[in-house]
Write a protein that holds these residues in place. Structure first.
Motif, PDB file in Angstrom:
ATOM      1  N   ARG A  45      -5.393   5.586  -1.400  1.00 22.94           N
ATOM      2  CA  ARG A  45      -5.286   4.611  -2.495  1.00 22.94           C
ATOM      3  C   ARG A  45      -6.633   4.443  -3.206  1.00 22.94           C
ATOM      4  NH1 ARG A  45      -0.675   5.032  -0.602  1.00 22.94           N
ATOM      5  NH2 ARG A  45      -0.952   6.807  -1.983  1.00 22.94           N
ATOM      6  N   ILE A  46      -7.711   4.472  -2.443  1.00 22.80           N
ATOM      7  CA  ILE A  46      -9.039   4.332  -3.048  1.00 22.80           C
ATOM      8  C   ILE A  46      -9.379   5.555  -3.900  1.00 22.80           C
ATOM      9  CG2 ILE A  46     -11.495   4.189  -2.493  1.00 22.80           C
ATOM     10  CD1 ILE A  46     -10.597   2.574   0.024  1.00 22.80           C
ATOM     11  N   LYS A  47      -8.990   6.732  -3.415  1.00 22.05           N
ATOM     12  CA  LYS A  47      -9.246   7.946  -4.192  1.00 22.05           C
ATOM     13  C   LYS A  47      -8.454   7.916  -5.498  1.00 22.05           C
ATOM     14  CE  LYS A  47      -9.111  12.959  -3.949  1.00 22.05           C
ATOM     15  NZ  LYS A  47      -8.642  14.132  -3.190  1.00 22.05           N
ATOM     16  N   GLU A  48      -7.207   7.443  -5.457  1.00 22.25           N
ATOM     17  CA  GLU A  48      -6.403   7.325  -6.681  1.00 22.25           C
ATOM     18  C   GLU A  48      -7.059   6.376  -7.679  1.00 22.25           C
ATOM     19  OE1 GLU A  48      -2.061   8.015  -4.491  1.00 22.25           O
ATOM     20  OE2 GLU A  48      -2.637   6.054  -5.287  1.00 22.25           O
ATOM     21  N   GLY A  76     -17.865   5.654  -3.028  1.00 17.35           N
ATOM     22  CA  GLY A  76     -18.828   5.605  -1.935  1.00 17.35           C
ATOM     23  C   GLY A  76     -19.009   4.234  -1.329  1.00 17.35           C
ATOM     24  N   ASN A  77     -19.027   3.181  -2.141  1.00 13.97           N
ATOM     25  CA  ASN A  77     -19.215   1.830  -1.623  1.00 13.97           C
ATOM     26  C   ASN A  77     -17.986   1.319  -0.885  1.00 13.97           C
ATOM     27  OD1 ASN A  77     -21.815   1.656  -2.738  1.00 13.97           O
ATOM     28  ND2 ASN A  77     -20.964   1.095  -4.722  1.00 13.97           N
ATOM     29  N   LEU A  78     -16.809   1.689  -1.353  1.00 14.76           N
ATOM     30  CA  LEU A  78     -15.581   1.182  -0.745  1.00 14.76           C
ATOM     31  C   LEU A  78     -15.293   1.845   0.596  1.00 14.76           C
ATOM     32  CD1 LEU A  78     -13.299   1.103  -3.908  1.00 14.76           C
ATOM     33  CD2 LEU A  78     -14.364  -0.843  -2.811  1.00 14.76           C
ATOM     34  N   LEU A  79     -15.676   3.100   0.757  1.00 13.64           N
ATOM     35  CA  LEU A  79     -15.404   3.802   2.005  1.00 13.64           C
ATOM     36  C   LEU A  79     -16.236   3.281   3.174  1.00 13.64           C
ATOM     37  CD1 LEU A  79     -15.138   7.463   0.717  1.00 13.64           C
ATOM     38  CD2 LEU A  79     -13.278   6.026   1.491  1.00 13.64           C
ATOM     39  N   GLU A  80     -17.277   2.498   2.870  1.00 12.11           N
ATOM     40  CA  GLU A  80     -18.071   1.912   3.944  1.00 12.11           C
ATOM     41  C   GLU A  80     -17.276   0.899   4.764  1.00 12.11           C
ATOM     42  OE1 GLU A  80     -21.501   0.299   2.147  1.00 12.11           O
ATOM     43  OE2 GLU A  80     -22.401   2.246   1.675  1.00 12.11           O
ATOM     44  N   CYS A 131      -1.874   1.122  -6.569  1.00  9.71           N
ATOM     45  CA  CYS A 131      -1.827  -0.331  -6.412  1.00  9.71           C
ATOM     46  C   CYS A 131      -3.208  -0.967  -6.538  1.00  9.71           C
ATOM     47  CB  CYS A 131      -1.195  -0.703  -5.072  1.00  9.71           C
ATOM     48  SG  CYS A 131      -2.083  -0.076  -3.631  1.00  9.71           S
ATOM     49  N   LEU A 132      -4.282  -0.188  -6.418  1.00 12.55           N
ATOM     50  CA  LEU A 132      -5.651  -0.713  -6.491  1.00 12.55           C
ATOM     51  C   LEU A 132      -6.358  -0.354  -7.790  1.00 12.55           C
ATOM     52  CD1 LEU A 132      -6.865   0.221  -2.901  1.00 12.55           C
ATOM     53  CD2 LEU A 132      -5.932  -1.952  -3.640  1.00 12.55           C
ATOM     54  N   PHE A 136       0.811  -1.219   0.000  1.00 14.30           N
ATOM     55  CA  PHE A 136       0.000   0.000   0.000  1.00 14.30           C
ATOM     56  C   PHE A 136       0.841   1.265   0.000  1.00 14.30           C
ATOM     57  CE2 PHE A 136      -3.020  -3.120   1.621  1.00 14.30           C
ATOM     58  CZ  PHE A 136      -4.146  -2.799   0.892  1.00 14.30           C
ATOM     59  N   SER A 137       2.146   1.152   0.205  1.00 12.03           N
ATOM     60  CA  SER A 137       2.994   2.341   0.076  1.00 12.03           C
ATOM     61  C   SER A 137       3.141   2.784  -1.378  1.00 12.03           C
ATOM     62  CB  SER A 137       4.373   2.064   0.672  1.00 12.03           C
ATOM     63  OG  SER A 137       5.032   1.031  -0.037  1.00 12.03           O
TER      64      SER A 137
END
Length: 613
Positions: A192-195, A322-326, A164-165, A159-160
């Motif tokens: 990482r999710i925002k990227e 939105g779904n992943l941030l849950e 990666c996602l 995750f560094s």
């Protein structure tokens, strides 16, 4: 004198034709691989049962056995023989998934552990997400557990790295974020999710730009064609006028020459582009002088467009993220990090408060409500079969999925009430062709009440489906409410007696390849007789689907739901007893489905699907 080890003595026998009494024909091409029954039977109980049942007849004991396996590649079957003989094998990451399928098919637990150790030792950190995503699609729980542990151990390195996602699906990210042993801060996961969301947005924008450019090119081509057609029409009109006036033939020759020159220009794109550019230059005009008021208006329009662009990106990010941030626990974030999330337009202050309250409520509900797993399911096996060996044959295939609690009800001696049926998560009904029910009408009514109450049932061939003979002594077909066509997805019809080998069939067309009842089912061989019912699929109700067919067109797997509040009635149009013969008794039926195919997985998947839904 040097004393040789057992590996040195047995290694020359690997795929050797000397003293071989088994020949495997692997793949569609039928690549031959030689083996020995004695060594195979010692290594694994699966081969021991297979060769014991086949060598029970003395006439076939000395002959060479030929086994055809067309749905396995030779590259994935060769390491199996190497491991059986020498306990060593050369593996590759490209073939590892096919090797796991072979291990599941031939029940080779030792070789599965050997391949899992190879996967752990040879995988790099960059490849962990990719292989974990494959394990979700292929449904291998052991591989998933190993890979999750590796991800947890190397989570800081993975995750560094940015982006990666990006190439992962949402389901894989959900499964990764479920583990609470990740050695990563929640704020880094949000970044990482925002990227990933921004990457998806750029892909959409690039695709839209490409489509717009293609449309512009098409429009330009259409305009050029229209202009050329207009010029040709004008020239034709001029020629007609000149011909009428009686001009000389030299002008006609010049017209022909001009047409030929135009054809040559159409072939050469460079000439066409230059001609078009010259035309545009001739048609261009000087821009009008703009006042100060007009300049201010243009500036305001540009600023309004930029604001619209920001809101558009914000909506896209929320739709992608939105779904992943849950799955992220906001309680682990500091107040400074929460303010940064608000500035980045990922959350609002009200949403953060609501999410913190929802996390508390979810934890309380999880303590109160516990989801059932495979091991917690309770299933009732209803049958009129009198031979205990055949009942155990079916139970063995049902327990292969991990279900432990399966109770048997002998319907030839007793009849259950609805209160007793409600204690179970699903029912499995099997009627032997030479069996009798104590009261088929009463039993059929009680089962129909169970389905109306929301319970699920798996019905195999003969029961409720075969046409009952009037003169027959056996009452293998149920009557009552469950025999009504409103519950069944198939019509009633005669069943094949199986006296001739002409009735042999196997798996045909699969309509729903991603359905859980057909997962990990590569092939299905009905055997010499292929016991089944000659019938048709009848759609109806709220939900009714055909999952798979026999090769002759008869339905093999289908289900039906009468109403939204009712349960599922799933039908398997084959005899669930396999051809397997146990050591010491005769539990199998000659001519039933072959143990080299995936009939046990169809049975276990069907009862699991009905119980969980």
């Amino acid at each position: 004198m040097t004393i040789r080890t057992t590996e040195q003595l047995i290694s020359p026998l690997v795929n050797g034709s000397e003293l071989a009494d088994v020949v495997f024909k692997i793949g569609e091409e039928g690549v031959q691989m030689f083996a020995h029954k004695l060594i195979l039977s010692i290594s694994n109980l699966f081969w021991k049962k297979l060769f014991y049942s086949q060598n029970s007849n003395r006439s076939n004991g000395n002959k060479i056995k030929v086994i055809r396996i067309p749905d396995i590649e030779p590259e994935s079957f060769k390491p199996v023989l190497d491991f059986i003989y020498t306990r060593k094998a050369e593996l590759k990451l490209d073939i590892i998934w096919s090797i796991f399928e072979v291990c599941d098919r031939f029940e080779m637990d030792e070789f599965r552990q050997f391949s899992l150790n190879f996967l752990e030792n040879n995988l790099e950190t960059n490849q962990l997400f990719h292989y974990y995503e494959k394990s979700l699609n292929d449904q291998h729980p052991e591989i998933r557990k190993r890979l999750i542990k590796l991800i947890e151990q190397n989570s800081q390195k993975i995750f560094s790295e940015r982006n990666c996602l990006n190439n992962l699906q949402e389901e894989t990210i959900f499964q990764i974020l479920k583990s609470r042993k990740l050695q990563v801060k929640e704020f880094e996961l949000v970044q990482r999710i925002k990227e990933r969301a921004e990457f998806l947005i750029t892909q959409k924008e690039n695709n839209n730009i490409k489509k717009e450019k293609e449309k512009e090119k098409e429009i330009e081509k259409e305009k050029e064609e229209e202009e050329e057609e207009e010029e040709e029409q004008e020239q034709e009109q001029e020629t007609e006028m000149e011909m009428k006036k009686g001009k000389t033939k030299e002008k006609e020759k010049k017209i022909v020459i001009k047409k030929q020159v135009k054809k040559i220009k159409l072939k050469n794109n460079a000439v066409i582009q230059n001609s078009n550019n010259n035309k545009k230059r001739m048609k261009c005009t000087f821009p009008k002088q703009t006042n100060s008021k007009d300049k201010n208006r243009n500036v305001k329009k540009k600023s309004d467009m930029r604001l619209q662009r920001k809101t558009f990106q914000y909506r896209d990010i929320r739709s992608c993220v939105g779904n992943l941030l849950e799955k992220i626990d906001l309680r682990l974030l500091s107040n400074i990090e929460l303010d940064q999330l608000v500035k980045a337009n990922l959350f609002t202050k009200e949403e953060i408060k609501q999410s913190l309250n929802q996390i508390k409520n979810r934890n309380q509900k999880k303590r109160d409500q516990r989801c059932k797993t495979k091991e917690d399911l309770k299933i009732l096996f209803i049958t009129n079969e009198t031979k205990q060996a055949r009942i155990e044959n079916i139970l063995e295939s049902l327990r292969s999925s991990g279900i432990k609690s399966i109770s048997v009800l002998h319907a030839d001696k007793e009849i259950p009430f609805l209160k007793r049926l409600k204690k179970y998560d699903a029912l499995f009904l099997f009627s032997a062709p030479r069996g009798n029910f104590k009261d088929p009408i009463w039993l059929g009514d009680e089962i129909s009440k169970y389905v109306d109450d929301g319970g699920g049932i798996v019905i195999c061939a003969y029961a409720c489906l075969a046409e009952r003979k009037i003169k027959s002594k056996f009452s293998y077909a149920l009557d009552g409410g469950i025999s009504d066509q409103a519950y069944l997805p198939m019509k009633k019809g005669p069943f094949f007696s199986g006296k001739n080998g002409k009735t042999r069939c196997d798996l045909g067309k699969v309509f729903l390849p991603n359905h859980p009842t057909i997962s990990q089912v590569k092939c299905f061989d009905g055997g010499i007789h292929s016991h089944r019912i000659n019938t048709e699929f009848v759609p109806g109700g709220v939900d009714s689907k055909m999952i798979a067919q026999w090769s002759d067109g008869n339905p093999l797997i289908c289900y039906k739901r009468k109403l939204e509040q009712n349960g599922i009635v799933l039908v398997l149009n084959f005899n669930p007893v396999s051809e397997r013969k146990f050591l010491g008794d005769k539990g199998g039926i000659s001519g039933s489905w072959s143990i080299l195919s995936n009939g046990n997985k169809i049975l276990s998947n069907a009862i699991q699907f009905v119980a969980m839904n």
